[in-house]
Write a protein that holds these residues in place. Sequence first.
Motif, PDB file in Angstrom:
ATOM      1  N   HIS A 126       1.642 -13.140 -17.017  1.00  7.97           N
ATOM      2  CA  HIS A 126       0.300 -13.717 -16.973  1.00  7.97           C
ATOM      3  C   HIS A 126      -0.066 -14.454 -18.255  1.00  7.97           C
ATOM      4  CE1 HIS A 126      -0.920 -11.764 -13.175  1.00  7.97           C
ATOM      5  NE2 HIS A 126      -0.086 -10.816 -13.566  1.00  7.97           N
ATOM      6  N   GLU A 127       0.712 -14.276 -19.312  1.00  7.31           N
ATOM      7  CA  GLU A 127       0.471 -14.956 -20.576  1.00  7.31           C
ATOM      8  C   GLU A 127       1.784 -15.404 -21.203  1.00  7.31           C
ATOM      9  OE1 GLU A 127      -3.644 -13.334 -22.636  1.00  7.31           O
ATOM     10  OE2 GLU A 127      -1.750 -12.400 -23.193  1.00  7.31           O
ATOM     11  N   LEU A 128       1.697 -16.494 -21.948  1.00 10.56           N
ATOM     12  CA  LEU A 128       2.816 -16.970 -22.746  1.00 10.56           C
ATOM     13  C   LEU A 128       2.451 -16.883 -24.221  1.00 10.56           C
ATOM     14  CD1 LEU A 128       3.724 -20.332 -20.946  1.00 10.56           C
ATOM     15  CD2 LEU A 128       5.007 -18.204 -20.804  1.00 10.56           C
ATOM     16  N   THR A 129       3.440 -16.642 -25.061  1.00  9.36           N
ATOM     17  CA  THR A 129       3.245 -16.756 -26.495  1.00  9.36           C
ATOM     18  C   THR A 129       3.797 -18.097 -26.932  1.00  9.36           C
ATOM     19  OG1 THR A 129       3.469 -14.362 -26.793  1.00  9.36           O
ATOM     20  CG2 THR A 129       3.707 -15.722 -28.741  1.00  9.36           C
ATOM     21  N   VAL A 130       2.945 -18.902 -27.562  1.00  7.88           N
ATOM     22  CA  VAL A 130       3.370 -20.244 -27.977  1.00  7.88           C
ATOM     23  C   VAL A 130       3.124 -20.434 -29.464  1.00  7.88           C
ATOM     24  CG1 VAL A 130       2.821 -21.150 -25.686  1.00  7.88           C
ATOM     25  CG2 VAL A 130       1.148 -21.375 -27.523  1.00  7.88           C
ATOM     26  N   THR A 131       3.824 -21.392 -30.033  1.00 11.83           N
ATOM     27  CA  THR A 131       3.663 -21.756 -31.443  1.00 11.83           C
ATOM     28  C   THR A 131       3.363 -23.245 -31.544  1.00 11.83           C
ATOM     29  OG1 THR A 131       5.141 -20.010 -32.212  1.00 11.83           O
ATOM     30  CG2 THR A 131       4.772 -21.855 -33.702  1.00 11.83           C
ATOM     31  N   ALA A 132       2.320 -23.577 -32.332  1.00 10.44           N
ATOM     32  CA  ALA A 132       1.936 -24.974 -32.522  1.00 10.44           C
ATOM     33  C   ALA A 132       0.914 -25.038 -33.645  1.00 10.44           C
ATOM     34  CB  ALA A 132       1.347 -25.559 -31.241  1.00 10.44           C
ATOM     35  N   THR A 133       0.607 -26.251 -34.076  1.00 12.14           N
ATOM     36  CA  THR A 133      -0.518 -26.414 -34.995  1.00 12.14           C
ATOM     37  C   THR A 133      -1.787 -26.057 -34.229  1.00 12.14           C
ATOM     38  OG1 THR A 133      -0.624 -28.765 -34.418  1.00 12.14           O
ATOM     39  CG2 THR A 133       0.583 -28.168 -36.426  1.00 12.14           C
ATOM     40  N   PRO A 134      -2.837 -25.617 -34.912  1.00  8.08           N
ATOM     41  CA  PRO A 134      -4.035 -25.116 -34.224  1.00  8.08           C
ATOM     42  C   PRO A 134      -4.615 -26.052 -33.171  1.00  8.08           C
ATOM     43  CG  PRO A 134      -4.149 -24.587 -36.545  1.00  8.08           C
ATOM     44  CD  PRO A 134      -2.942 -25.459 -36.383  1.00  8.08           C
ATOM     45  N   ASP A 135      -4.579 -27.362 -33.425  1.00 10.15           N
ATOM     46  CA  ASP A 135      -5.171 -28.292 -32.463  1.00 10.15           C
ATOM     47  C   ASP A 135      -4.249 -28.618 -31.297  1.00 10.15           C
ATOM     48  OD1 ASP A 135      -3.445 -29.582 -34.154  1.00 10.15           O
ATOM     49  OD2 ASP A 135      -4.658 -31.388 -34.367  1.00 10.15           O
ATOM     50  N   ASN A 136      -3.038 -28.050 -31.294  1.00  8.84           N
ATOM     51  CA  ASN A 136      -2.119 -28.268 -30.174  1.00  8.84           C
ATOM     52  C   ASN A 136      -1.877 -27.010 -29.346  1.00  8.84           C
ATOM     53  OD1 ASN A 136      -1.426 -31.052 -30.228  1.00  8.84           O
ATOM     54  ND2 ASN A 136      -0.169 -30.701 -32.048  1.00  8.84           N
ATOM     55  N   ILE A 137      -2.599 -25.939 -29.646  1.00 13.26           N
ATOM     56  CA  ILE A 137      -2.502 -24.725 -28.835  1.00 13.26           C
ATOM     57  C   ILE A 137      -3.241 -24.977 -27.523  1.00 13.26           C
ATOM     58  CG2 ILE A 137      -3.116 -22.293 -28.623  1.00 13.26           C
ATOM     59  CD1 ILE A 137      -0.956 -22.640 -30.648  1.00 13.26           C
ATOM     60  N   PRO A 138      -2.568 -24.906 -26.378  1.00 14.37           N
ATOM     61  CA  PRO A 138      -3.261 -25.155 -25.110  1.00 14.37           C
ATOM     62  C   PRO A 138      -4.161 -23.984 -24.725  1.00 14.37           C
ATOM     63  CG  PRO A 138      -1.010 -24.489 -24.685  1.00 14.37           C
ATOM     64  CD  PRO A 138      -1.129 -24.604 -26.178  1.00 14.37           C
ATOM     65  N   GLN A 139      -5.197 -24.272 -23.948  1.00 17.29           N
ATOM     66  CA  GLN A 139      -6.067 -23.210 -23.457  1.00 17.29           C
ATOM     67  C   GLN A 139      -5.376 -22.400 -22.361  1.00 17.29           C
ATOM     68  OE1 GLN A 139      -8.889 -22.357 -24.928  1.00 17.29           O
ATOM     69  NE2 GLN A 139      -8.369 -23.981 -26.368  1.00 17.29           N
ATOM     70  N   SER A 140      -4.543 -23.064 -21.581  1.00 19.31           N
ATOM     71  CA  SER A 140      -3.790 -22.401 -20.519  1.00 19.31           C
ATOM     72  C   SER A 140      -2.607 -23.294 -20.160  1.00 19.31           C
ATOM     73  CB  SER A 140      -4.666 -22.156 -19.284  1.00 19.31           C
ATOM     74  OG  SER A 140      -5.137 -23.374 -18.751  1.00 19.31           O
ATOM     75  N   VAL A 141      -1.669 -22.730 -19.436  1.00 21.09           N
ATOM     76  CA  VAL A 141      -0.512 -23.482 -18.964  1.00 21.09           C
ATOM     77  C   VAL A 141      -0.505 -23.412 -17.440  1.00 21.09           C
ATOM     78  CG1 VAL A 141       2.004 -23.620 -18.906  1.00 21.09           C
ATOM     79  CG2 VAL A 141       0.845 -23.059 -21.043  1.00 21.09           C
ATOM     80  N   ASP A 142      -0.576 -24.573 -16.794  1.00 18.22           N
ATOM     81  CA  ASP A 142      -0.540 -24.640 -15.338  1.00 18.22           C
ATOM     82  C   ASP A 142       0.905 -24.735 -14.863  1.00 18.22           C
ATOM     83  OD1 ASP A 142      -3.288 -24.572 -15.255  1.00 18.22           O
ATOM     84  OD2 ASP A 142      -3.517 -26.749 -15.070  1.00 18.22           O
ATOM     85  N   ILE A 143       1.258 -23.887 -13.902  1.00 20.24           N
ATOM     86  CA  ILE A 143       2.614 -23.883 -13.366  1.00 20.24           C
ATOM     87  C   ILE A 143       2.540 -24.127 -11.868  1.00 20.24           C
ATOM     88  CG2 ILE A 143       4.689 -22.493 -13.018  1.00 20.24           C
ATOM     89  CD1 ILE A 143       4.043 -21.065 -15.610  1.00 20.24           C
ATOM     90  N   ASP A 144       3.213 -25.177 -11.425  1.00 23.85           N
ATOM     91  CA  ASP A 144       3.163 -25.602 -10.029  1.00 23.85           C
ATOM     92  C   ASP A 144       4.092 -24.737  -9.175  1.00 23.85           C
ATOM     93  OD1 ASP A 144       2.852 -26.949  -7.672  1.00 23.85           O
ATOM     94  OD2 ASP A 144       3.815 -28.796  -8.329  1.00 23.85           O
ATOM     95  N   VAL A 145       3.528 -24.125  -8.129  1.00 20.28           N
ATOM     96  CA  VAL A 145       4.331 -23.295  -7.223  1.00 20.28           C
ATOM     97  C   VAL A 145       4.433 -23.927  -5.834  1.00 20.28           C
ATOM     98  CG1 VAL A 145       3.770 -21.164  -8.448  1.00 20.28           C
ATOM     99  CG2 VAL A 145       2.307 -21.905  -6.557  1.00 20.28           C
ATOM    100  N   SER A 146       4.090 -25.207  -5.720  1.00 20.14           N
ATOM    101  CA  SER A 146       4.006 -25.844  -4.403  1.00 20.14           C
ATOM    102  C   SER A 146       5.370 -26.042  -3.732  1.00 20.14           C
ATOM    103  CB  SER A 146       3.284 -27.192  -4.513  1.00 20.14           C
ATOM    104  OG  SER A 146       3.944 -28.055  -5.406  1.00 20.14           O
ATOM    105  N   ASN A 147       6.464 -25.783  -4.435  1.00 22.15           N
ATOM    106  CA  ASN A 147       7.795 -25.894  -3.818  1.00 22.15           C
ATOM    107  C   ASN A 147       8.494 -24.547  -3.701  1.00 22.15           C
ATOM    108  OD1 ASN A 147       7.803 -28.773  -3.549  1.00 22.15           O
ATOM    109  ND2 ASN A 147       8.208 -28.949  -5.747  1.00 22.15           N
ATOM    110  N   LEU A 148       7.779 -23.480  -4.021  1.00 22.30           N
ATOM    111  CA  LEU A 148       8.408 -22.156  -4.069  1.00 22.30           C
ATOM    112  C   LEU A 148       8.539 -21.560  -2.661  1.00 22.30           C
ATOM    113  CD1 LEU A 148       9.499 -20.454  -6.405  1.00 22.30           C
ATOM    114  CD2 LEU A 148       7.357 -19.178  -6.391  1.00 22.30           C
ATOM    115  N   GLN A 149       9.794 -21.213  -2.312  1.00 22.29           N
ATOM    116  CA  GLN A 149      10.086 -20.649  -0.997  1.00 22.29           C
ATOM    117  C   GLN A 149      10.324 -19.137  -1.112  1.00 22.29           C
ATOM    118  OE1 GLN A 149       9.998 -22.499   1.718  1.00 22.29           O
ATOM    119  NE2 GLN A 149      10.089 -24.589   0.892  1.00 22.29           N
TER     120      GLN A 149
END
Length: 211
Positions: A126-149
């Motif tokens: 439900h969460e990812l740990t990411v590394t970036a400069t403060p202004d490049n930290i995303p609020q969330s990461v969207d992952i597309d499941v529209s092809n998942l069988q």
Amino acid sequence: MTAVLQAQERKEFRGSALTRIRRDGNIPAVVYGAKLDSKSIYVSEADFTKVIRKVGRNGVISLDLGGNKHNVVLSDYQADPIKHEVIHVDFLAVDMSKEITANVRINLVGDAPGVKDGGVMQQSMHELTVTATPDNIPQSVDIDVSNLQVNETLTIADIQTNSGYAINEGVEEVIASILPPRQEAEINSGEEQEPGTPDNEEGRETKSSEE
């Protein structure tokens, strides 16, 4: 995106002082980090809520402490388990040119064909740990499941990222999968049985051909 949040330094640390701060509509807090000694402060609860709604959980806040502004991010917070109100906040002062690590929420988007076919979506992460400069930290990461069988999985390797941040997870870590529909046990499977003599006739009653 940044927003200014006014803060006042705390001089008293007794429990009664904290109670008074909260009663007056404020939140006790602490700020520490880059080029800043740890300081006990408090902020307006209403202003804090507005700022977080504006910049998000991982957004950069311009904390105004006695006329001196510091770029900070929300490092941690405590909430009342009953009232669900924020009762304490940790702010991390950051250097905008240096990378930090943060937890980012995962959003599954799209309609998976496997779910339409009766499968069950299981989100393992439900969460990812990411590394970036403060202004490049995303609020969330969207992952597309529209092809998942059914019986398929999505892993960290399937995430399409830009060059703004790095994901600190193993590429084989499973994010989501679709389990096959649950099969209910049937008393009668409907399968035809081959004719023949049972392997074990012990205990069976048989009639004599002379009867």
